[in-house]
Scaffold this motif. Structure first.
Motif, PDB file in Angstrom:
ATOM      1  N   VAL A  13     -10.622  83.206 126.773  1.00 49.60           N
ATOM      2  CA  VAL A  13     -10.783  84.472 127.486  1.00 49.60           C
ATOM      3  C   VAL A  13      -9.570  85.357 127.231  1.00 49.60           C
ATOM      4  CG1 VAL A  13     -11.135  85.594 129.717  1.00 49.60           C
ATOM      5  CG2 VAL A  13     -12.164  83.347 129.264  1.00 49.60           C
ATOM      6  N   VAL A  50     -14.518  85.739 125.077  1.00 46.83           N
ATOM      7  CA  VAL A  50     -14.880  86.700 126.123  1.00 46.83           C
ATOM      8  C   VAL A  50     -13.689  87.628 126.331  1.00 46.83           C
ATOM      9  CG1 VAL A  50     -15.558  86.987 128.552  1.00 46.83           C
ATOM     10  CG2 VAL A  50     -16.370  84.996 127.261  1.00 46.83           C
ATOM     11  N   VAL A  52     -11.951  90.305 129.127  1.00 45.42           N
ATOM     12  CA  VAL A  52     -11.900  90.849 130.487  1.00 45.42           C
ATOM     13  C   VAL A  52     -10.971  92.058 130.466  1.00 45.42           C
ATOM     14  CG1 VAL A  52     -11.186  90.442 132.882  1.00 45.42           C
ATOM     15  CG2 VAL A  52     -12.367  88.637 131.595  1.00 45.42           C
ATOM     16  N   THR A 190     -16.343  83.544 133.525  1.00 48.85           N
ATOM     17  CA  THR A 190     -15.971  83.548 132.107  1.00 48.85           C
ATOM     18  C   THR A 190     -15.943  82.138 131.538  1.00 48.85           C
ATOM     19  OG1 THR A 190     -13.619  83.692 132.743  1.00 48.85           O
ATOM     20  CG2 THR A 190     -14.747  85.750 132.163  1.00 48.85           C
TER      21      THR A 190
END
Length: 255
Positions: A13, A50, A52, A190
């Protein structure tokens, strides 16, 4: 503290933090300009599954730094559109984690993410009508697709803020979390995304965003990846799947 975009990577992430606390995380021209190349680097990193996007402290972003409008030769609208388009085109799942104010360019970036989670008390607004600015066509279309034409017009005509309840009801946000629980929920969600098939996610993102003409490409990727066989085997064996398909460093899919 110098206004900047901070980044970190942990367990697949990547987190990008809009940091300009003195101005409620308003984005300067330099910050807008820095976002597309930063996103390009993260998109090319196979360890990133991912993304964020969030703001430092207790606010997401107050939008563009208004003082930048007076910089000689400044074109913050063009810079904001370039950043928005780079975020929307990011080939992996993106999630905006929102606390406090998410206004103007902040809402523009949040809308360009795939998903938006917000903490109770957050507020959202798009305020060009207060400045006499024409909101970009691409951002207007993206907003209308997200919340519907009526709510888009309400926000753009009035410049008024909407609270979390209305944002959730209209589809601008996907989840609203109690105070203090946003970070935990984002981390949990996530982790789920990282454990799922990147192939499914990449194809679904392209299809859901209205991009067509590559159905045969994705069918070929599915056949070549081995991920469906792994998914079925993991289900029957009652274990977590170990999917191997990834977006390659060159930005092209690989298995």
């Amino acid at each position: 503290m110098q206004p900047q975009l901070e980044q970190s990577l942990a367990e697949g992430v990547a987190t990008v933090v809009i940091s300009n606390p003195a101005k409620r995380n308003a984005l300067t021209s330099a910050m807008w300009r820095a976002l597309p190349p930063l996103l390009a680097r993260l998109a090319a990193d196979p360890d990133v599954r991912v993304l964020v996007l969030t703001g430092a402290g207790d606010t997401f972003s107050a939008g563009a730094d208004i003082s930048s409008l007076r910089e000689p030769g400044a074109d913050p609208k063009r810079l904001a559109v370039a950043a928005e388009e780079a975020l929307a085109a990011f080939p992996k799942p993106t999630l905006a984690a929102v606390r406090g104010h998410c206004v103007g360019g902040g809402s523009q970036l949040a809308a360009a993410c795939d998903l938006r989670f917000a903490e109770e008390g957050a507020s959202f607004g798009i305020t060009p009508a207060k400045l006499g600015i024409v909101y970009p066509a691409s951002a207007t279309r993206r907003l209308a697709a997200l919340v519907g034409p009526s709510t888009a017009k309400y926000l753009l005509f009035s410049g008024e803020l909407m609270d979390c309840a209305r944002a959730l009801r209209t589809g601008f946000v996907d989840e609203v979390l109690p105070q203090g629980q946003l970070a935990e929920r984002v981390a949990e969600f996530t982790r789920i995304l990282v454990s799922r098939s990147a192939l499914t996610q990449a194809a679904a993102k392209e299809f859901a965003d209205g991009r067509s003409g590559r159905e045969a490409h994705w069918a070929q990727q599915e056949r070549a990846s081995g991920d469906p066989a792994e998914g079925v085997a993991a289900f029957l064996e009652r274990r977590p799947a170990r999917f191997t398909w990834r977006v390659s460093p060159a930005g092209n899919p690989s298995s």
